[in-house]
Design a protein around this motif. Structure first.
Motif, PDB file in Angstrom:
ATOM      1  N   ALA A 119       0.835  -1.200   0.000  1.00  0.00           N
ATOM      2  CA  ALA A 119       0.000   0.000   0.000  1.00  0.00           C
ATOM      3  C   ALA A 119       0.876   1.259   0.000  1.00  0.00           C
ATOM      4  CB  ALA A 119      -0.921  -0.006   1.219  1.00  0.00           C
ATOM      5  N   ALA A 120       1.940   1.243   0.801  1.00  0.00           N
ATOM      6  CA  ALA A 120       2.851   2.387   0.843  1.00  0.00           C
ATOM      7  C   ALA A 120       3.480   2.602  -0.537  1.00  0.00           C
ATOM      8  CB  ALA A 120       3.936   2.157   1.888  1.00  0.00           C
ATOM      9  N   PHE A 121       3.845   1.518  -1.193  1.00  0.00           N
ATOM     10  CA  PHE A 121       4.410   1.617  -2.538  1.00  0.00           C
ATOM     11  C   PHE A 121       3.398   2.244  -3.487  1.00  0.00           C
ATOM     12  CE2 PHE A 121       4.837  -0.278  -6.787  1.00  0.00           C
ATOM     13  CZ  PHE A 121       6.126   0.121  -7.111  1.00  0.00           C
ATOM     14  N   GLY A 122       2.146   1.776  -3.413  1.00  0.00           N
ATOM     15  CA  GLY A 122       1.108   2.340  -4.279  1.00  0.00           C
ATOM     16  C   GLY A 122       0.919   3.827  -4.026  1.00  0.00           C
ATOM     17  N   ALA A 123       0.929   4.214  -2.767  1.00  0.00           N
ATOM     18  CA  ALA A 123       0.768   5.622  -2.419  1.00  0.00           C
ATOM     19  C   ALA A 123       1.938   6.448  -2.953  1.00  0.00           C
ATOM     20  CB  ALA A 123       0.653   5.774  -0.910  1.00  0.00           C
ATOM     21  N   ASN A 124       3.138   5.897  -2.843  1.00  0.00           N
ATOM     22  CA  ASN A 124       4.317   6.599  -3.341  1.00  0.00           C
ATOM     23  C   ASN A 124       4.249   6.793  -4.856  1.00  0.00           C
ATOM     24  OD1 ASN A 124       6.840   7.246  -1.509  1.00  0.00           O
ATOM     25  ND2 ASN A 124       5.698   5.580  -0.569  1.00  0.00           N
ATOM     26  N   VAL A 125       3.798   5.748  -5.542  1.00  0.00           N
ATOM     27  CA  VAL A 125       3.646   5.857  -6.994  1.00  0.00           C
ATOM     28  C   VAL A 125       2.706   7.011  -7.320  1.00  0.00           C
ATOM     29  CG1 VAL A 125       2.672   4.727  -9.039  1.00  0.00           C
ATOM     30  CG2 VAL A 125       4.171   3.461  -7.506  1.00  0.00           C
ATOM     31  N   ALA A 126       1.578   7.067  -6.596  1.00  0.00           N
ATOM     32  CA  ALA A 126       0.595   8.115  -6.866  1.00  0.00           C
ATOM     33  C   ALA A 126       1.149   9.496  -6.547  1.00  0.00           C
ATOM     34  CB  ALA A 126      -0.675   7.843  -6.061  1.00  0.00           C
ATOM     35  N   ILE A 127       1.831   9.594  -5.408  1.00  0.00           N
ATOM     36  CA  ILE A 127       2.290  10.911  -4.962  1.00  0.00           C
ATOM     37  C   ILE A 127       3.459  11.405  -5.820  1.00  0.00           C
ATOM     38  CG2 ILE A 127       3.426  12.124  -3.058  1.00  0.00           C
ATOM     39  CD1 ILE A 127       1.738  10.247  -1.182  1.00  0.00           C
ATOM     40  N   VAL A 128       4.406  10.515  -6.096  1.00  0.00           N
ATOM     41  CA  VAL A 128       5.618  10.939  -6.785  1.00  0.00           C
ATOM     42  C   VAL A 128       5.444  10.858  -8.307  1.00  0.00           C
ATOM     43  CG1 VAL A 128       8.080  10.495  -7.110  1.00  0.00           C
ATOM     44  CG2 VAL A 128       7.043  10.245  -4.845  1.00  0.00           C
ATOM     45  N   LEU A 129       5.032   9.710  -8.802  1.00  0.00           N
ATOM     46  CA  LEU A 129       5.008   9.521 -10.250  1.00  0.00           C
ATOM     47  C   LEU A 129       3.746  10.104 -10.886  1.00  0.00           C
ATOM     48  CD1 LEU A 129       6.430   5.869 -10.521  1.00  0.00           C
ATOM     49  CD2 LEU A 129       7.652   8.050 -10.553  1.00  0.00           C
ATOM     50  N   ILE A 145      -1.780  16.625   0.374  1.00  0.00           N
ATOM     51  CA  ILE A 145      -1.954  15.714  -0.754  1.00  0.00           C
ATOM     52  C   ILE A 145      -3.148  16.199  -1.540  1.00  0.00           C
ATOM     53  CG2 ILE A 145      -2.578  13.356  -1.362  1.00  0.00           C
ATOM     54  CD1 ILE A 145      -0.891  12.501   1.097  1.00  0.00           C
ATOM     55  N   ASN A 146      -2.904  16.665  -2.797  1.00  0.00           N
ATOM     56  CA  ASN A 146      -3.979  17.370  -3.494  1.00  0.00           C
ATOM     57  C   ASN A 146      -4.989  16.443  -4.148  1.00  0.00           C
ATOM     58  OD1 ASN A 146      -2.659  16.529  -5.753  1.00  0.00           O
ATOM     59  ND2 ASN A 146      -1.854  18.526  -6.324  1.00  0.00           N
ATOM     60  N   ASN A 147      -4.651  15.169  -4.286  1.00  0.00           N
ATOM     61  CA  ASN A 147      -5.679  14.262  -4.807  1.00  0.00           C
ATOM     62  C   ASN A 147      -5.708  12.963  -4.015  1.00  0.00           C
ATOM     63  OD1 ASN A 147      -7.518  12.809  -6.241  1.00  0.00           O
ATOM     64  ND2 ASN A 147      -6.814  13.593  -8.220  1.00  0.00           N
ATOM     65  N   PRO A 148      -6.350  13.003  -2.854  1.00  0.00           N
ATOM     66  CA  PRO A 148      -6.313  11.821  -1.977  1.00  0.00           C
ATOM     67  C   PRO A 148      -6.918  10.584  -2.624  1.00  0.00           C
ATOM     68  CG  PRO A 148      -7.881  13.451  -1.177  1.00  0.00           C
ATOM     69  CD  PRO A 148      -7.112  14.097  -2.279  1.00  0.00           C
ATOM     70  N   TYR A 149      -7.864  10.768  -3.570  1.00  0.00           N
ATOM     71  CA  TYR A 149      -8.498   9.584  -4.155  1.00  0.00           C
ATOM     72  C   TYR A 149      -7.538   8.771  -5.003  1.00  0.00           C
ATOM     73  CZ  TYR A 149     -12.968  10.483  -2.244  1.00  0.00           C
ATOM     74  OH  TYR A 149     -13.974  10.639  -1.349  1.00  0.00           O
ATOM     75  N   ILE A 150      -6.713   9.479  -5.793  1.00  0.00           N
ATOM     76  CA  ILE A 150      -5.737   8.742  -6.606  1.00  0.00           C
ATOM     77  C   ILE A 150      -4.790   7.967  -5.690  1.00  0.00           C
ATOM     78  CG2 ILE A 150      -3.757   9.001  -8.148  1.00  0.00           C
ATOM     79  CD1 ILE A 150      -5.256  11.128  -9.603  1.00  0.00           C
TER      80      ILE A 150
END
Lengths: 364, 250
Positions: A119-129, A145-150
């Protein structure tokens, strides 16, 4: 003489069964006490917070009376937060209880399959990439975090993906507990490595947002998320209760369970999928909240024993109580700063757990 | 016939463990399965109640084909006690109640409570009924898991080395108890054993296994020095002491 013997026998029967009923009655009593404590804690929690509201104002606001600001504070901020605390506390605790049983491993917890790391990896992908995280220069919330849903969706996809891979791998070995645990550990470290690499090439504001995300926080939810959490965890809770006799049979060992007619592979597969689903939904919406899935079932196992008829509901309310208490503390300790609740649960839980562990051993 | 095994074979990918096993036992009979370690005794028990699925052959319990019964229905006919019992944090009463699992729909009934109580009484476990089983001695635990199998109200009882971790007193007690119950309730018992003398006291019928196959099966007559020598590679004498047959290694 004969009559006396019969009488004694009848008395004895009465005694064995009635003392068993008394014994199970005590366990029910413990569960009711826990429910009462959760409700009490919810009342304390709804009265606590940086907006100083009096008890009267709180009660008025609950019934949609009084001034608008206190109504917003209660209905939009405090109530969803408290509901999320209770629901997620229940979810993580029952997921832990079932994992420990299914994997025959006292260290198993909702994050055993590497779900939290995924889950942390998925969140990082969303936040960074995917650029979901930025920095906003406001006094209260520096990181934003400007788009919490993504972020939540990405975290959820990654964690369910991890679950699928672990279970597919474990299927080759007929879902032996060892293979599930080891596959989970391996996959978890793989995702951690992925997260490290992403963060290495990220800008520092993105890293800040990503790390901020991993601090578990009940304040992220609105009613919409509460409803989703309640739906998933409610269904899971009923399913786990339905399986309680199968879990008791599994406690006696795999062969014994099979000889009692339990379809061991199926029960274990379903247990893993549902426990993972609870964890994935919770972590995706709230970030990491550690330790509840580990300590709540163990505390209750020490107090009421390993019978899943009682262990599952008791762990559930113990989990809710710990999370709600921790969150209230996190909000009030150095108000208006809200501490990460994940840290508080561990700070409170670990000593409590150690105490029970030592005391339990002494008694024996 | 209470239990009939027909042409049963089981193999792991690399080696064959059971070849063409066939035998049957009548109600009220106790069968001892004897043979050296690795002869396939435990595997045979597990194939009978489908913990392992044999590749060939059939098992009929109470005239029903075991392959066609659901796990729960089979559990109502066959009670099984494995070689090693895991002591968990459950009380004696709850552990025996687990034997009612095949019958429980959503929650336990008064009938379940009554049956568990009767079994507790029959095995003299009243004193322990609310103790956790991880606090029991080996002999007590063995009785509790046998009690659990009896709570299934089975037609056939399968016990995998029920006496191997017990002291002399408990060995005799467990063996006598099982024999008495099997006779009383007209069940059938299949028990793997290492102690030939204990087997002689316990069983009506003996099954000697060697190299995955049945070497000999029958009454007292198969327990002769030639057969025992062939199966165990040990020379023995069979004597009678106080009307009990005794096997003495020489």
């Amino acid at each position: 003489m004969k009559l006396n013997g019969k009488k004694a026998e009848a008395g004895e029967r009465f005694q064995t069964i009635s003392s068993y009923k008394k014994y199970t009655g005590r366990k029910l009593f413990v569960i009711f006490i826990l429910i009462f404590l959760v409700l009490l804690m919810a009342i304390i929690s709804i009265n606590a917070g940086s907006a100083k509201l009096s008890l009267y104002e709180v009660v008025q606001a609950i019934f949609a009376k009084g001034d608008e600001i206190s109504q917003i504070v209660i209905w939009e901020i405090r109530l969803p937060r408290i509901m999320a605390g209770i629901i997620v506390g229940i979810g993580l605790a029952v997921a832990g209880a079932v994992m420990q049983n299914n994997l025959r491993n006292p260290l198993a917890s909702p994050s055993t399959l590497g779900i939290s790391n995924a889950a942390a990896f998925g969140a990082n992908v969303a936040i960074v990439l995917l650029g979901a995280g930025t920095v906003q220069s406001q006094a209260a919330d520096a990181v934003f975090i400007n788009n919490p849903y993504i972020v939540a969706i990405s975290a959820f996809i990654a964690s369910m993906g991890a679950t699928a891979v672990v279970l597919l791998l474990a299927r080759i070995r007929r879902f032996s507990p060892e293979s599930i645990v080891l596959a989970g550990v391996a996959l978890g470290s793989l995702f951690t490595a992925g997260t490290t690499l992403i963060q290495y090439f990220a800008e520092d504001v993105q890293i800040a947002a990503a790390i901020f995300w991993t601090f578990g926080d009940l304040g992220r939810v609105s009613w919409q998320e509460v409803i989703i959490l309640a739906g998933v965890i409610g269904c899971a809770f009923i399913y786990f209760l339905y399986r309680r006799w199968d879990y008791n049979a599994l406690d006696g060992g795999e062969e014994t369970a099979k000889s009692l007619g339990v379809n061991v592979e199926r029960v274990r597969l379903e247990g893993m999928v549902i426990a993972s689903l609870i964890t994935a939904v919770s972590v995706s919406f709230l970030g990491m909240i550690g330790f509840i899935g580990l300590i709540a079932p163990h505390i209750m196992r020490r107090i009421i024993g390993g019978d899943h008829r009682f262990l599952i509901p008791a762990s559930a309310f113990m989990g809710a109580l710990i999370l709600l208490f921790s969150d209230t503390l996190a909000r009030t300790m150095i108000s208006p700063v809200v501490l990460p609740v994940g840290a508080i649960t561990s700070f409170l839980g670990a000593p409590m757990f150690l105490y029970l562990l030592i005391r339990g051993n002494k008694r024996r | 016939m209470m239990l009939s095994i027909e042409n049963l074979s089981f193999q792991y990918p690399s080696r064959s463990v059971l070849r063409d096993i066939k035998f049957s036992i009548k109600p009220g009979e106790c069968l001892a399965i004897l043979g050296i370690n690795g002869a396939g005794k435990s595997t045979l028990l597990k194939c009978i109640n489908r913990i392992l699925k044999p590749q060939h052959g059939a098992v009929y319990v109470d005239k029903k084909d075991a392959r066609k019964l659901s796990g729960t229905d089979l559990a109502k006919k066959i009670g099984y006690v494995s070689q090693t019992s895991r002591a968990s944090r459950q009380t004696v009463f709850d552990t025996i109640m687990l034997g009612r699992k095949p019958y429980i729909k959503w929650d336990i009934t008064d009938k379940d409570l009554e049956i568990v109580h009767q079994i507790i009484q029959m095995l003299n476990l009243e004193k322990f009924s609310l103790r956790y089983i991880d606090e029991l001695s080996g002999g007590e635990l063995q009785k509790v898991v046998i009690a659990r199998a009896l709570a299934q109200e089975p037609k056939v009882l399968l016990l995998d080395e029920p006496t191997s971790n017990l002291d002399l007193k408990n060995q005799l007690e467990v063996v006598r108890l099982v024999r008495k119950i099997v006779k009383e309730k007209n069940m059938a018992a299949v028990v793997t054993m290492h102690d030939l003398n204990l087997a002689l006291r316990f069983a009506d019928k003996f099954l000697l296994m060697k190299d995955s196959e049945i070497f000999a099966i029958g009454g007292m007559e198969v327990m002769n020095p030639q057969n025992i020598k062939s199966v165990y590679s040990v020379s023995v004498k069979v004597r009678t002491c106080d009307n009990l047959p005794v096997v003495i290694p020489v």
